[in-house]
Scaffold this motif. Structure first.
Motif, PDB file in Angstrom:
ATOM      1  N   ARG A  26       5.475   7.303  -9.793  1.00  0.00           N
ATOM      2  CA  ARG A  26       6.774   7.063 -10.423  1.00  0.00           C
ATOM      3  C   ARG A  26       6.710   7.308 -11.923  1.00  0.00           C
ATOM      4  NH1 ARG A  26       8.033   2.207 -12.238  1.00  0.00           N
ATOM      5  NH2 ARG A  26      10.002   2.159 -13.296  1.00  0.00           N
ATOM      6  N   LYS A  27       5.645   6.826 -12.561  1.00  0.00           N
ATOM      7  CA  LYS A  27       5.503   7.009 -14.005  1.00  0.00           C
ATOM      8  C   LYS A  27       5.296   8.474 -14.371  1.00  0.00           C
ATOM      9  CE  LYS A  27       3.795   2.384 -14.782  1.00  0.00           C
ATOM     10  NZ  LYS A  27       2.637   1.534 -15.092  1.00  0.00           N
ATOM     11  N   ALA A  28       4.685   9.226 -13.458  1.00  0.00           N
ATOM     12  CA  ALA A  28       4.454  10.657 -13.701  1.00  0.00           C
ATOM     13  C   ALA A  28       5.682  11.498 -13.363  1.00  0.00           C
ATOM     14  CB  ALA A  28       3.261  11.136 -12.874  1.00  0.00           C
ATOM     15  N   GLY A  29       6.709  10.861 -12.821  1.00  0.00           N
ATOM     16  CA  GLY A  29       7.918  11.607 -12.448  1.00  0.00           C
ATOM     17  C   GLY A  29       7.754  12.373 -11.156  1.00  0.00           C
ATOM     18  N   ALA A  30       6.786  11.980 -10.331  1.00  0.00           N
ATOM     19  CA  ALA A  30       6.499  12.699  -9.094  1.00  0.00           C
ATOM     20  C   ALA A  30       6.867  11.885  -7.858  1.00  0.00           C
ATOM     21  CB  ALA A  30       5.024  13.070  -9.040  1.00  0.00           C
ATOM     22  N   LEU A  31       7.720  10.867  -8.012  1.00  0.00           N
ATOM     23  CA  LEU A  31       8.135  10.046  -6.878  1.00  0.00           C
ATOM     24  C   LEU A  31       9.645  10.118  -6.739  1.00  0.00           C
ATOM     25  CD1 LEU A  31       7.024   8.051  -4.721  1.00  0.00           C
ATOM     26  CD2 LEU A  31       7.643   6.223  -6.296  1.00  0.00           C
ATOM     27  N   VAL A  32      10.088  10.536  -5.548  1.00  0.00           N
ATOM     28  CA  VAL A  32      11.514  10.595  -5.236  1.00  0.00           C
ATOM     29  C   VAL A  32      11.807   9.421  -4.316  1.00  0.00           C
ATOM     30  CG1 VAL A  32      13.331  11.994  -4.205  1.00  0.00           C
ATOM     31  CG2 VAL A  32      11.481  13.101  -5.448  1.00  0.00           C
ATOM     32  N   MET A  33      12.839   8.645  -4.621  1.00  0.00           N
ATOM     33  CA  MET A  33      13.143   7.437  -3.861  1.00  0.00           C
ATOM     34  C   MET A  33      14.540   7.510  -3.267  1.00  0.00           C
ATOM     35  SD  MET A  33      11.627   4.718  -6.600  1.00  0.00           S
ATOM     36  CE  MET A  33      12.226   5.578  -8.032  1.00  0.00           C
ATOM     37  N   GLY A  34      14.657   7.058  -2.025  1.00  0.00           N
ATOM     38  CA  GLY A  34      15.950   7.035  -1.347  1.00  0.00           C
ATOM     39  C   GLY A  34      16.072   8.146  -0.328  1.00  0.00           C
ATOM     40  N   PHE A  35      16.791   7.859   0.743  1.00  0.00           N
ATOM     41  CA  PHE A  35      16.879   8.799   1.865  1.00  0.00           C
ATOM     42  C   PHE A  35      17.465  10.144   1.452  1.00  0.00           C
ATOM     43  CE2 PHE A  35      19.013  10.704   5.488  1.00  0.00           C
ATOM     44  CZ  PHE A  35      18.025  10.680   6.441  1.00  0.00           C
ATOM     45  N   ASP A  36      18.633  10.140   0.817  1.00  0.00           N
ATOM     46  CA  ASP A  36      19.298  11.401   0.466  1.00  0.00           C
ATOM     47  C   ASP A  36      18.504  12.212  -0.549  1.00  0.00           C
ATOM     48  OD1 ASP A  36      21.442  10.900   2.186  1.00  0.00           O
ATOM     49  OD2 ASP A  36      22.516   9.754   0.644  1.00  0.00           O
TER      50      ASP A  36
END
Length: 122
Positions: A26-36
């Motif tokens: 998440r801190k690296a900007g490499a985590l996408v969260m949420g179904f859509d």
């Protein structure tokens, strides 16, 4: 009354490592969260690994597997949406890692969580 303690120190330590890996993503900007958002990331070919919370509903899990089929790897985490809210700031059940090296770190920690833990006898 005794304070509450986790049942297995080893298991909770491994889950903490998985949470740390997700926080790092998440801190690296490499985590996408949420179904859509995860679905869009998979369709664009950006997702390297899709992770589902342990308490995700079977219908949602089936939808995730369907749109990830032949595109990217999916894995189930031993963590609940409530436990994962430490990373996402709200209850979220579907995550995608977009960086390959961080995806390897998450896979390694997932494998460590799933490995059987030897219990020492007194």
């Amino acid at each position: 009354m005794r304070p509450w303690r986790p049942r297995s120190k080893k298991g909770s330590r491994m889950q903490n490592k998985l949470l740390f890996a997700l926080s790092l993503c998440r801190k690296a900007g490499a985590l996408v969260m949420g179904f859509d958002a995860v679905k869009d990331s998979v369709n664009q070919g950006k997702a390297c690994l899709v992770l589902c919370a342990g308490d995700l509903s079977p219908a949602t899990r089936q939808r995730v597997v369907r749109f990830c089929q032949n595109e990217t790897e999916t894995a189930d985490m031993p963590l609940t949406q409530f436990e994962l809210s430490a990373v996402s700031k709200k209850p979220t059940g579907v995550f995608a890692v977009t960086d390959e090296n961080l995806a390897v770190l998450c896979r390694k920690n997932l494998d460590a969580c799933a490995a059987p833990v030897k219990e020492e006898r007194p």
